[in-house]
Scaffold this motif. Structure first.
Motif, PDB file in Angstrom:
ATOM      1  N   ASP A  48       0.834  -1.206   0.000  1.00 30.01           N
ATOM      2  CA  ASP A  48       0.000   0.000   0.000  1.00 30.01           C
ATOM      3  C   ASP A  48       0.868   1.255   0.000  1.00 30.01           C
ATOM      4  O   ASP A  48       0.590   2.217  -0.733  1.00 30.01           O
ATOM      5  CB  ASP A  48      -0.935   0.024   1.218  1.00 30.01           C
ATOM      6  CG  ASP A  48      -2.061  -0.989   1.116  1.00 30.01           C
ATOM      7  OD1 ASP A  48      -2.332  -1.498   0.001  1.00 30.01           O
ATOM      8  OD2 ASP A  48      -2.682  -1.280   2.164  1.00 30.01           O
ATOM      9  N   GLU A  49       1.933   1.245   0.807  1.00 28.60           N
ATOM     10  CA  GLU A  49       2.857   2.384   0.832  1.00 28.60           C
ATOM     11  C   GLU A  49       3.540   2.556  -0.521  1.00 28.60           C
ATOM     12  O   GLU A  49       3.719   3.688  -0.994  1.00 28.60           O
ATOM     13  CB  GLU A  49       3.915   2.199   1.924  1.00 28.60           C
ATOM     14  CG  GLU A  49       3.390   2.363   3.325  1.00 28.60           C
ATOM     15  CD  GLU A  49       4.464   2.142   4.391  1.00 28.60           C
ATOM     16  OE1 GLU A  49       5.672   2.081   4.045  1.00 28.60           O
ATOM     17  OE2 GLU A  49       4.085   2.020   5.567  1.00 28.60           O
ATOM     18  N   LEU A  50       3.918   1.453  -1.135  1.00 31.94           N
ATOM     19  CA  LEU A  50       4.561   1.501  -2.448  1.00 31.94           C
ATOM     20  C   LEU A  50       3.626   2.114  -3.481  1.00 31.94           C
ATOM     21  O   LEU A  50       4.026   2.998  -4.256  1.00 31.94           O
ATOM     22  CB  LEU A  50       4.986   0.099  -2.879  1.00 31.94           C
ATOM     23  CG  LEU A  50       5.607  -0.022  -4.272  1.00 31.94           C
ATOM     24  CD1 LEU A  50       6.940   0.707  -4.328  1.00 31.94           C
ATOM     25  CD2 LEU A  50       5.765  -1.485  -4.628  1.00 31.94           C
ATOM     26  N   HIS A  51       2.380   1.675  -3.486  1.00 28.37           N
ATOM     27  CA  HIS A  51       1.420   2.204  -4.454  1.00 28.37           C
ATOM     28  C   HIS A  51       1.147   3.687  -4.206  1.00 28.37           C
ATOM     29  O   HIS A  51       1.036   4.468  -5.166  1.00 28.37           O
ATOM     30  CB  HIS A  51       0.124   1.403  -4.405  1.00 28.37           C
ATOM     31  CG  HIS A  51       0.290   0.011  -4.902  1.00 28.37           C
ATOM     32  ND1 HIS A  51      -0.355  -1.054  -4.337  1.00 28.37           N
ATOM     33  CD2 HIS A  51       1.049  -0.513  -5.900  1.00 28.37           C
ATOM     34  CE1 HIS A  51      -0.012  -2.161  -4.965  1.00 28.37           C
ATOM     35  NE2 HIS A  51       0.848  -1.863  -5.907  1.00 28.37           N
ATOM     36  N   GLU A  52       1.061   4.079  -2.953  1.00 26.80           N
ATOM     37  CA  GLU A  52       0.860   5.492  -2.634  1.00 26.80           C
ATOM     38  C   GLU A  52       2.058   6.320  -3.102  1.00 26.80           C
ATOM     39  O   GLU A  52       1.890   7.402  -3.666  1.00 26.80           O
ATOM     40  CB  GLU A  52       0.638   5.672  -1.128  1.00 26.80           C
ATOM     41  CG  GLU A  52       0.414   7.108  -0.708  1.00 26.80           C
ATOM     42  CD  GLU A  52      -0.824   7.750  -1.308  1.00 26.80           C
ATOM     43  OE1 GLU A  52      -0.820   8.990  -1.453  1.00 26.80           O
ATOM     44  OE2 GLU A  52      -1.786   7.033  -1.649  1.00 26.80           O
ATOM     45  N   SER A  53       3.247   5.807  -2.885  1.00 25.13           N
ATOM     46  CA  SER A  53       4.444   6.509  -3.373  1.00 25.13           C
ATOM     47  C   SER A  53       4.431   6.611  -4.886  1.00 25.13           C
ATOM     48  O   SER A  53       4.814   7.645  -5.448  1.00 25.13           O
ATOM     49  CB  SER A  53       5.719   5.797  -2.910  1.00 25.13           C
ATOM     50  OG  SER A  53       5.855   5.897  -1.521  1.00 25.13           O
ATOM     51  N   GLY A  54       3.987   5.559  -5.561  1.00 23.53           N
ATOM     52  CA  GLY A  54       3.895   5.577  -7.019  1.00 23.53           C
ATOM     53  C   GLY A  54       2.934   6.649  -7.500  1.00 23.53           C
ATOM     54  O   GLY A  54       3.208   7.355  -8.483  1.00 23.53           O
ATOM     55  N   LYS A  56       2.213   9.405  -5.929  1.00 22.44           N
ATOM     56  CA  LYS A  56       2.866  10.690  -5.684  1.00 22.44           C
ATOM     57  C   LYS A  56       3.896  10.996  -6.774  1.00 22.44           C
ATOM     58  O   LYS A  56       4.003  12.131  -7.242  1.00 22.44           O
ATOM     59  CB  LYS A  56       3.520  10.702  -4.303  1.00 22.44           C
ATOM     60  CG  LYS A  56       2.510  10.732  -3.180  1.00 22.44           C
ATOM     61  CD  LYS A  56       3.202  10.643  -1.825  1.00 22.44           C
ATOM     62  CE  LYS A  56       2.193  10.618  -0.696  1.00 22.44           C
ATOM     63  NZ  LYS A  56       2.851  10.495   0.620  1.00 22.44           N
ATOM     64  N   VAL A  57       4.650   9.978  -7.184  1.00 29.04           N
ATOM     65  CA  VAL A  57       5.625  10.163  -8.263  1.00 29.04           C
ATOM     66  C   VAL A  57       4.915  10.534  -9.563  1.00 29.04           C
ATOM     67  O   VAL A  57       5.351  11.426 -10.291  1.00 29.04           O
ATOM     68  CB  VAL A  57       6.499   8.893  -8.449  1.00 29.04           C
ATOM     69  CG1 VAL A  57       7.325   8.977  -9.724  1.00 29.04           C
ATOM     70  CG2 VAL A  57       7.403   8.693  -7.245  1.00 29.04           C
ATOM     71  N   MET A  60       3.978  14.136  -9.402  1.00 29.69           N
ATOM     72  CA  MET A  60       5.152  14.992  -9.581  1.00 29.69           C
ATOM     73  C   MET A  60       5.593  15.004 -11.037  1.00 29.69           C
ATOM     74  O   MET A  60       5.949  16.063 -11.579  1.00 29.69           O
ATOM     75  CB  MET A  60       6.281  14.536  -8.668  1.00 29.69           C
ATOM     76  CG  MET A  60       7.446  15.497  -8.621  1.00 29.69           C
ATOM     77  SD  MET A  60       7.024  17.173  -8.090  1.00 29.69           S
ATOM     78  CE  MET A  60       6.768  16.915  -6.351  1.00 29.69           C
ATOM     79  N   ASP A  61       5.558  13.844 -11.700  1.00 32.12           N
ATOM     80  CA  ASP A  61       5.908  13.785 -13.121  1.00 32.12           C
ATOM     81  C   ASP A  61       4.985  14.668 -13.944  1.00 32.12           C
ATOM     82  O   ASP A  61       5.427  15.383 -14.848  1.00 32.12           O
ATOM     83  CB  ASP A  61       5.834  12.347 -13.642  1.00 32.12           C
ATOM     84  CG  ASP A  61       6.985  11.481 -13.160  1.00 32.12           C
ATOM     85  OD1 ASP A  61       7.991  12.034 -12.662  1.00 32.12           O
ATOM     86  OD2 ASP A  61       6.868  10.249 -13.280  1.00 32.12           O
ATOM     87  N   PHE A  62       3.683  14.645 -13.640  1.00 31.43           N
ATOM     88  CA  PHE A  62       2.725  15.491 -14.338  1.00 31.43           C
ATOM     89  C   PHE A  62       3.076  16.963 -14.150  1.00 31.43           C
ATOM     90  O   PHE A  62       3.082  17.743 -15.111  1.00 31.43           O
ATOM     91  CB  PHE A  62       1.298  15.222 -13.847  1.00 31.43           C
ATOM     92  CG  PHE A  62       0.305  16.208 -14.373  1.00 31.43           C
ATOM     93  CD1 PHE A  62      -0.191  16.084 -15.662  1.00 31.43           C
ATOM     94  CD2 PHE A  62      -0.122  17.267 -13.590  1.00 31.43           C
ATOM     95  CE1 PHE A  62      -1.096  17.000 -16.161  1.00 31.43           C
ATOM     96  CE2 PHE A  62      -1.021  18.195 -14.083  1.00 31.43           C
ATOM     97  CZ  PHE A  62      -1.517  18.055 -15.372  1.00 31.43           C
TER      98      PHE A  62
END
Length: 73
Positions: A48-54, A56-57, A60-62
């Motif tokens: 879940d933390e990994l997906h949330e970080s993804g 967020k990335v 940021m990319d957008f």
């Protein structure tokens, strides 16, 4: 698995001292099913933390692309 190695690996995986202790005690008492259940539950938390970080990335990319596009106009 060696309990010392298990403790080290659980700590490396981000488990807090309470969880590490609980899993170790379960293994020592032969409750491998309980230990596996706890490890699987924590794996889900990590995913879940990994997906949330993804997400967020991705945001940021957008923002980076939008800012670069605006600068180039």
């Amino acid at each position: 698995m060696d309990l010392k190695q298990l403790k080290h690996n659980l700590s490396d995986a981000g488990c807090d001292n309470e969880m590490v202790g609980s899993i170790i005690r379960m293994c020592e008492s032969g409750n491998m099913e309980g230990a596996l259940k706890m490890m699987r539950k924590d794996r889900c938390r990590l995913m879940d933390e990994l997906h949330e970080s993804g997400r967020k990335v991705d945001c940021m990319d957008f923002l980076i692309r939008a800012t670069e596009k605006e600068m180039n106009q």
